[in-house]
Design an enzyme around this catalytic site. Structure first.
Site, short mmCIF file in Angstrom:
data_model
loop_
_atom_site.label_atom_id
_atom_site.label_comp_id
_atom_site.label_asym_id
_atom_site.label_seq_id
_atom_site.Cartn_x
_atom_site.Cartn_y
_atom_site.Cartn_z
N CYS A 92 -1.31 1.86 -3.13
CA CYS A 92 -2.30 2.93 -2.95
C CYS A 92 -1.68 4.34 -2.87
O CYS A 92 -2.18 5.27 -3.52
CB CYS A 92 -3.10 2.71 -1.67
SG CYS A 92 -3.49 1.00 -1.33
N CYS A 149 0.83 -1.21 0.00
CA CYS A 149 0.00 0.00 0.00
C CYS A 149 0.86 1.26 0.00
O CYS A 149 0.67 2.16 -0.81
CB CYS A 149 -0.93 -0.01 1.21
SG CYS A 149 -1.74 1.56 1.49
N HIS A 187 -27.19 21.51 -0.71
CA HIS A 187 -27.29 22.10 -2.04
C HIS A 187 -26.30 23.24 -2.23
O HIS A 187 -26.08 24.01 -1.29
CB HIS A 187 -28.72 22.62 -2.26
CG HIS A 187 -28.97 23.11 -3.63
ND1 HIS A 187 -29.07 22.26 -4.71
CD2 HIS A 187 -29.11 24.37 -4.10
CE1 HIS A 187 -29.27 22.99 -5.79
NE2 HIS A 187 -29.30 24.27 -5.47
N GLU A 235 -26.28 15.35 -3.33
CA GLU A 235 -27.67 15.57 -2.91
C GLU A 235 -28.64 14.68 -3.69
O GLU A 235 -29.72 14.34 -3.21
CB GLU A 235 -28.07 17.04 -3.04
CG GLU A 235 -28.15 17.56 -4.44
CD GLU A 235 -28.51 19.06 -4.47
OE1 GLU A 235 -29.58 19.41 -3.94
OE2 GLU A 235 -27.74 19.86 -5.02
N TYR A 280 -9.04 -3.16 -11.23
CA TYR A 280 -8.68 -1.91 -10.56
C TYR A 280 -7.38 -1.33 -11.15
O TYR A 280 -7.33 -0.17 -11.54
CB TYR A 280 -8.35 -2.17 -9.08
CG TYR A 280 -9.48 -2.36 -8.12
CD1 TYR A 280 -9.89 -1.32 -7.30
CD2 TYR A 280 -10.09 -3.60 -7.96
CE1 TYR A 280 -10.88 -1.50 -6.34
CE2 TYR A 280 -11.08 -3.79 -7.00
CZ TYR A 280 -11.47 -2.74 -6.20
OH TYR A 280 -12.45 -2.93 -5.27
N LYS A 339 0.28 5.52 -6.08
CA LYS A 339 -0.75 5.55 -7.13
C LYS A 339 -1.62 6.79 -6.99
O LYS A 339 -1.85 7.51 -7.97
CB LYS A 339 -1.59 4.25 -7.04
CG LYS A 339 -2.69 4.06 -8.03
CD LYS A 339 -4.02 4.68 -7.70
CE LYS A 339 -4.61 4.35 -6.37
NZ LYS A 339 -5.20 3.03 -6.23
N GLU A 374 -7.03 2.00 -13.48
CA GLU A 374 -6.45 3.18 -12.81
C GLU A 374 -5.21 3.67 -13.56
O GLU A 374 -5.07 4.87 -13.83
CB GLU A 374 -6.09 2.84 -11.36
CG GLU A 374 -7.32 2.67 -10.49
CD GLU A 374 -7.00 2.37 -9.02
OE1 GLU A 374 -7.91 2.48 -8.20
OE2 GLU A 374 -5.86 2.01 -8.71
P1 NDP Z 1 -8.31 -7.64 -10.61
O1 NDP Z 1 -8.60 -8.98 -10.04
O2 NDP Z 1 -9.10 -6.47 -10.16
O3 NDP Z 1 -8.43 -7.72 -12.20
C1 NDP Z 1 -7.68 -8.64 -12.92
C2 NDP Z 1 -7.95 -8.42 -14.39
O4 NDP Z 1 -7.06 -9.21 -15.16
C3 NDP Z 1 -9.35 -8.82 -14.80
O5 NDP Z 1 -9.81 -7.90 -15.77
C4 NDP Z 1 -9.15 -10.19 -15.41
O6 NDP Z 1 -10.08 -10.47 -16.41
C5 NDP Z 1 -7.77 -10.09 -16.02
N1 NDP Z 1 -7.07 -11.38 -16.03
C6 NDP Z 1 -6.92 -12.23 -14.99
N2 NDP Z 1 -6.20 -13.31 -15.37
C7 NDP Z 1 -5.90 -13.13 -16.67
C8 NDP Z 1 -5.20 -13.91 -17.62
N3 NDP Z 1 -4.66 -15.09 -17.30
N4 NDP Z 1 -5.08 -13.43 -18.88
C9 NDP Z 1 -5.63 -12.23 -19.22
N5 NDP Z 1 -6.31 -11.47 -18.36
C10 NDP Z 1 -6.45 -11.90 -17.10
O7 NDP Z 1 -6.75 -7.43 -10.36
P2 NDP Z 1 -5.82 -6.15 -10.32
O8 NDP Z 1 -4.49 -6.67 -10.68
O9 NDP Z 1 -6.39 -5.02 -11.09
O10 NDP Z 1 -5.86 -5.75 -8.77
C11 NDP Z 1 -5.55 -6.71 -7.75
C12 NDP Z 1 -6.27 -6.36 -6.48
O11 NDP Z 1 -5.69 -5.23 -5.89
C13 NDP Z 1 -7.74 -6.01 -6.69
O12 NDP Z 1 -8.54 -7.14 -6.54
C14 NDP Z 1 -8.02 -5.00 -5.62
O13 NDP Z 1 -8.63 -5.64 -4.53
C15 NDP Z 1 -6.67 -4.46 -5.22
N6 NDP Z 1 -6.56 -3.05 -5.63
C16 NDP Z 1 -7.41 -2.13 -5.10
C17 NDP Z 1 -7.33 -0.82 -5.47
C18 NDP Z 1 -8.28 0.16 -4.89
O14 NDP Z 1 -8.87 -0.11 -3.85
N7 NDP Z 1 -8.49 1.31 -5.53
C19 NDP Z 1 -6.35 -0.34 -6.43
C20 NDP Z 1 -5.53 -1.39 -6.96
C21 NDP Z 1 -5.63 -2.69 -6.56
P3 NDP Z 1 -11.47 -11.23 -16.08
O15 NDP Z 1 -12.42 -10.17 -15.64
O16 NDP Z 1 -11.83 -11.87 -17.36
O17 NDP Z 1 -11.16 -12.23 -14.99
#
Ligand code: NDP
Length: 450
Positions: free
Chosen positions: A48, A43, A433, A438, A178, A51, A182
């Site tokens: 976080c 983080c 407002h 709101e 995410y 970022k 982002e």
């Molecule tokens: P996510 O799990 O959010 O997303 C992973 C993405 O990668 C999905 O779109 C998925 O597609 C795709 N994917 C997974 N496996 C493959 C593969 N083998 N080949 C191609 N595409 C693939 O992971 P992130 O890495 O974005 O983030 C990890 C975690 O970190 C999040 O779950 C979140 O909890 C945390 N995080 C939170 C933030 C916040 O609170 N603002 C900011 C950044 C991270 P599909 O949908 O098809 O599975």
């Protein structure tokens, strides 16, 4: 007198680990903590915090465009990554120092090295020393997952995003969660030409209508988005990378980022040898008290793969310390955890999506409008709000907000939702407002029922 060197040994100095160590020490426990990289964990060091600072940096060109529309004689020059990066590093050093001070101030013994589990009550330090502890807390977090394909060693992960010497001119981002969304917005805002590609819909699992609003605005802001594709080969061509999209042609980028999820960092940690059960993704299996099948070993945070969010890890660590050392048994409540995706536009979300509510008998209230600030500036930014309301109880079970400061708004709405607020109670709350929020208390009739 205890026969152990410590009452608690924490492996991992990230959000969950440092909170647990500090609280346990405050309850009078003798605590040690080992961190192999930098105190603060994902983080603070490579997640976080840096970022969010990049999100702020990337918002200035749009802010200046808006300032012009408001009558300011404003112009923006070039973005100097080196200046930003130097300040970012200094800020991370400062925060790391604060985390270290917090631990030392609480009386926690710090080990700046890797530690692994050597038995139910033993931890092995990198130099081979064995330290004993009545309880061990595994809080090592996760690491980015990159699928196997030809040339996968050439791609970057989120860990690399804060280390650029200079910003790339063009970038392919693979993933749709995410992190991918982002960084697509951040880099686009900083002037990088961004192409985002995912195997399925972006932000899958989030409220679909909200997601569509975000995707539309990202495209309008200049991010090229393609879904339904995977990469089968990346080749290094001097300083550029040639990317082959399965069944399509080659494309060339200065850098390729994979943001395809994160996996628990349990490899080589000695957990299985100590008898601790792991799940299919390598996650530490724990019960609601964060306790593993080996009674002296507990785990909190991303390594347990429950909800991968900093505040969740912090609360799991705190509840563990209160339970085991504070004579105050507490479980982390994983229900109605709000979160924000720091895309541009921002997304705040809590509770069930419309898709999850479908078939349960729910009323869907929506509101979509151009906020006063951007309307005046002449840009087409939209705010979208949705409430999901259970028909039987009238309780608000879902709230989804797309728009400026959505993360700030959802934090407040989550309090009401956690209290079980009904739609009537939302409506009984007088509006502030003129604000965007709101609209949350003025949505009269459902848009539809599902
Ligand atoms: P996510 O799990 O959010 O997303 C992973 C993405 O990668 C999905 O779109 C998925 O597609 C795709 N994917 C997974 N496996 C493959 C593969 N083998 N080949 C191609 N595409 C693939 O992971 P992130 O890495 O974005 O983030 C990890 C975690 O970190 C999040 O779950 C979140 O909890 C945390 N995080 C939170 C933030 C916040 O609170 N603002 C900011 C950044 C991270 P599909 O949908 O098809 O599975």
């Amino acid at each position: 007198m205890s026969n152990f060197d410590f009452d608690l040994f924490v492996i991992g100095g990230g959000s969950g680990g440092v909170r647990a160590a500090r609280i346990a020490a405050g309850h009078g426990a003798k605590v040690a903590l080992a961190e192999e990289y930098r105190m603060g964990g994902t983080c603070v060091i490579r997640g976080c915090v840096p970022k969010k600072l990049m999100v702020y940096a990337s918002g200035y060109p749009e802010a200046v465009r808006e300032a012009q529309a408001y009558g300011w004689d404003a112009t923006i020059g070039a973005f100097d990554w080196e200046v930003f990066h130097r300040k970012l590093e200094a800020e991370l050093d400062r925060l790391e120092g604060l985390y270290r001070k917090g631990q030392e101030g609480a009386g926690v013994t710090l080990h700046d090295c890797r530690a692994t589990v050597a038995g139910p009550h033993e931890v092995r330090l990198a130099d081979g020393r064995i330290v004993s502890a009545k309880h061990i807390l595994v809080a090592v977090g996760g690491k980015p997952f990159v699928p196997e394909f030809e040339g996968c060693e050439h791609v970057l992960t989120s860990n690399d995003m804060f280390k650029f010497k200079t910003l790339p001119k063009t970038m392919l981002i693979v993933g749709g969660g995410y992190i991918a969304c982002e960084f697509a917005c951040i880099l686009n805002g900083l002037g990088v030409e961004v192409s985002l590609l995912n195997r399925s819909a972006l932000l899958r699992g989030f409220d679909a209508e909200s997601r569509d609003v975000i995707v539309g605005q990202m495209e309008r802001a200049g991010v090229r988005i393609r879904t339904g594709h995977v990469i089968d080969r990346v080749t290094c061509k001097g300083t550029a990378f040639s990317v082959h999209i399965a069944g399509q042609t080659e494309e060339t980028y200065d850098a390729v980022l994979y943001a395809t999820g994160r996996v628990p960092l349990t490899e080589g940690l000695g957990l299985e040898e100590a008898g601790v059960k792991l799940g299919q993704r390598g996650e530490v299996l724990v019960d609601e008290w964060s306790q593993t099948n080996v009674p002296s070993i507990f785990a909190v945070g991303d390594v347990t793969d429950r909800i991968q969010l900093t505040p969740v890890a912090i609360r799991e660590g705190h509840a563990f310390a209160d339970t085991v050392f504070g004579a105050n048994p507490r479980k982390m409540d994983h229900d109605l955890v709000a979160s924000a995706v720091f895309t541009q536009p921002e997304f705040g979300t809590c509770g069930v999506t419309e898709e999850e509510a479908a078939g349960t008998g729910a009323d869907i209230y929506t509101s979509s409008f151009r906020p006063m600030k951007s309307l005046f500036a002449g840009n087409d930014e939209k705010v979208f709000l949705k409430l999901v309301v259970d028909q039987k109880t009238q309780v608000v079970t879902g709230c989804h907000i797309v728009g400026p400061d959505a993360g700030e708004m959802i934090q407040m709405v989550a309090i009401a939702m956690k209290m079980g607020a009904t739609k009537a109670q939302f409506d009984a709350t007088c509006a502030v407002h003129p604000t965007m929020a709101e609209e949350l208390v003025t949505m009269r009739s459902p848009t539809r029922s599902v």
